[in-house]
Design a protein around this motif. Structure first.
Motif, PDB file in Angstrom:
ATOM      1  N   UNK A  45       0.658  -1.150  -0.197  1.00 48.26           N
ATOM      2  CA  UNK A  45      -0.281   0.511   0.026  1.00 48.26           C
ATOM      3  C   UNK A  45       0.887   1.213  -0.310  1.00 48.26           C
ATOM      4  N   UNK A  46       0.768   1.847  -1.038  1.00 47.19           N
ATOM      5  CA  UNK A  46       1.307   3.148  -1.102  1.00 47.19           C
ATOM      6  C   UNK A  46       0.252   4.241  -1.450  1.00 47.19           C
ATOM      7  N   UNK A  47       1.066   5.284  -0.428  1.00 46.68           N
ATOM      8  CA  UNK A  47       0.135   6.389  -0.020  1.00 46.68           C
ATOM      9  C   UNK A  47       0.895   7.185  -0.031  1.00 46.68           C
ATOM     10  N   UNK A  48       0.369   8.868  -1.294  1.00 48.05           N
ATOM     11  CA  UNK A  48       1.112  10.080  -0.950  1.00 48.05           C
ATOM     12  C   UNK A  48       0.076  11.154  -0.303  1.00 48.05           C
ATOM     13  N   UNK A  49       0.270  12.203   0.556  1.00 52.55           N
ATOM     14  CA  UNK A  49      -1.453  12.557   0.654  1.00 52.55           C
ATOM     15  C   UNK A  49      -0.787  14.263   0.834  1.00 52.55           C
ATOM     16  N   UNK A  50      -1.688  15.331   0.890  1.00 50.72           N
ATOM     17  CA  UNK A  50      -1.160  16.204   1.242  1.00 50.72           C
ATOM     18  C   UNK A  50      -1.901  17.080   1.891  1.00 50.72           C
ATOM     19  N   UNK A  51      -2.371  18.143   3.001  1.00 49.49           N
ATOM     20  CA  UNK A  51      -2.663  19.350   3.242  1.00 49.49           C
ATOM     21  C   UNK A  51      -3.405  20.562   2.634  1.00 49.49           C
ATOM     22  N   UNK A  52      -3.082  20.576   1.459  1.00 45.49           N
ATOM     23  CA  UNK A  52      -3.099  22.130   0.983  1.00 45.49           C
ATOM     24  C   UNK A  52      -4.189  21.666   0.529  1.00 45.49           C
ATOM     25  N   UNK A  53      -5.153  21.356   0.097  1.00 40.86           N
ATOM     26  CA  UNK A  53      -6.811  21.205   0.335  1.00 40.86           C
ATOM     27  C   UNK A  53      -7.416  22.456  -1.255  1.00 40.86           C
ATOM     28  N   UNK A  54      -6.270  22.051  -2.157  1.00 42.76           N
ATOM     29  CA  UNK A  54      -6.052  22.372  -3.744  1.00 42.76           C
ATOM     30  C   UNK A  54      -6.455  21.227  -4.607  1.00 42.76           C
ATOM     31  N   UNK A  55      -6.807  20.424  -4.210  1.00 39.19           N
ATOM     32  CA  UNK A  55      -7.078  19.530  -5.605  1.00 39.19           C
ATOM     33  C   UNK A  55      -8.659  19.650  -6.252  1.00 39.19           C
ATOM     34  N   UNK A  56      -9.172  19.793  -7.320  1.00 34.47           N
ATOM     35  CA  UNK A  56     -10.584  20.084  -8.519  1.00 34.47           C
ATOM     36  C   UNK A  56     -11.848  18.871  -7.476  1.00 34.47           C
ATOM     37  N   UNK A  57     -12.837  19.802  -7.738  1.00 30.41           N
ATOM     38  CA  UNK A  57     -13.436  18.559  -7.110  1.00 30.41           C
ATOM     39  C   UNK A  57     -13.519  17.760  -8.077  1.00 30.41           C
ATOM     40  N   UNK A  58     -13.608  17.968  -9.382  1.00 29.55           N
ATOM     41  CA  UNK A  58     -13.831  16.640 -10.903  1.00 29.55           C
ATOM     42  C   UNK A  58     -12.319  15.509 -10.520  1.00 29.55           C
ATOM     43  N   UNK A  59     -12.777  15.480 -10.066  1.00 33.87           N
ATOM     44  CA  UNK A  59     -11.483  14.306  -9.613  1.00 33.87           C
ATOM     45  C   UNK A  59     -11.405  13.069 -10.718  1.00 33.87           C
ATOM     46  N   UNK A  60     -12.175  12.550 -11.538  1.00 40.01           N
ATOM     47  CA  UNK A  60     -12.113  12.070 -12.711  1.00 40.01           C
ATOM     48  C   UNK A  60     -11.707  13.092 -13.926  1.00 40.01           C
ATOM     49  N   UNK A  61     -12.326  13.949 -13.943  1.00 38.44           N
ATOM     50  CA  UNK A  61     -11.559  14.890 -14.988  1.00 38.44           C
ATOM     51  C   UNK A  61      -9.677  15.642 -14.961  1.00 38.44           C
ATOM     52  N   UNK A  62      -9.647  15.828 -13.377  1.00 33.92           N
ATOM     53  CA  UNK A  62      -8.718  15.780 -13.873  1.00 33.92           C
ATOM     54  C   UNK A  62      -7.188  14.500 -13.913  1.00 33.92           C
ATOM     55  N   UNK A  63      -7.703  13.342 -13.083  1.00 37.43           N
ATOM     56  CA  UNK A  63      -7.212  12.103 -14.066  1.00 37.43           C
ATOM     57  C   UNK A  63      -7.056  12.144 -15.453  1.00 37.43           C
ATOM     58  N   UNK A  64      -8.158  12.087 -16.134  1.00 36.88           N
ATOM     59  CA  UNK A  64      -8.064  12.588 -17.030  1.00 36.88           C
ATOM     60  C   UNK A  64      -6.969  13.597 -18.527  1.00 36.88           C
TER      61      UNK A  64
END
Length: 210
Positions: A156-175
């Motif tokens: 299990x590998x995870x990378x996290x941040x507490x910046x809180x700036x990731x867009x709500x449209x997760x699927x769109x950003x991944x694409x």
């Protein structure tokens, strides 16, 4: 007995040859990274310079892998800790806001094969780069958490941040995002599940079979 000695000799020769191959690959990648740096210095377009810097960072992650392979006792297996820890440090050093961001590393010490580590290195590079560039705007402070754990037959590998700036449209950003498309591709190569969660922290979780 003579046959056993001959087999042992051939195996030693094979390991020496593979180490030499790893060493030469690493040196060739060093040349490529230098060329990318020189090319970036000649460009006026900031987006082009940034793209070359990202490419150089990807090359550096591969260089560290081959450096570890060259120096390891085995020729194809390396400790996750010994590979990822210096890689993370090297990635962070390339960002001007590094003094403002606290890095938390929680990495177990277990061995993986080079094929899996190659993909992991690229994934970690992309996710940390994404966090450092986009999660902390306007010189804000924050934290980045990198965790690597083994749970029975899975990693299990995870990378996290507490910046809180990731867009709500997760699927769109991944694409659309090139770096995150790379993450998806590398995850697919090691048959890993990729999950993204938003909340107090943005967290990418990669889970694959060891």
């Amino acid at each position: 007995r003579a046959s056993e000695q001959r087999v042992s000799q051939l195996l030693e020769e094979k390991e020496l040859l593979l180490r030499e191959v790893h060493h030469r690959v690493k040196n060739n990648m060093s040349v490529i990274a230098s060329i990318l740096s020189l090319q970036a210095e000649t460009l006026e377009d900031s987006n082009a310079r940034e793209a070359l810097a990202d490419a150089r960072s990807r090359v550096h992650s591969m260089m560290i892998l081959y450096e570890r392979l060259y120096r390891s006792d085995g020729v194809s297996d390396i400790s996750l800790l010994s590979y990822l820890s210096p890689l993370i440090d090297k990635i962070i050093m390339t960002f001007g806001n590094a003094p403002l961001i606290r890095i938390h590393k929680d990495l177990d010490d277990f061995v993986l094969n080079a094929r899996q580590l190659f993909s992991i290195g690229i994934i970690v590079n992309e996710l940390i780069t994404n966090a450092m560039k986009h999660a902390f705007p306007d010189g804000s402070r924050g934290n980045v958490y990198i965790q690597g754990k083994r749970e029975e037959d899975f990693v299990i590998l995870s990378v996290a941040d507490d910046g809180g700036c990731f867009p709500e449209d997760v699927a769109g950003v991944l694409e659309k995002g090139f770096g995150l498309q790379v993450v998806k591709l590398m995850s697919k190569q090691i048959a890993a599940d990729l999950d993204v969660s938003r909340g107090e922290m943005t967290r990418f979780i990669i889970r694959f079979k060891k």
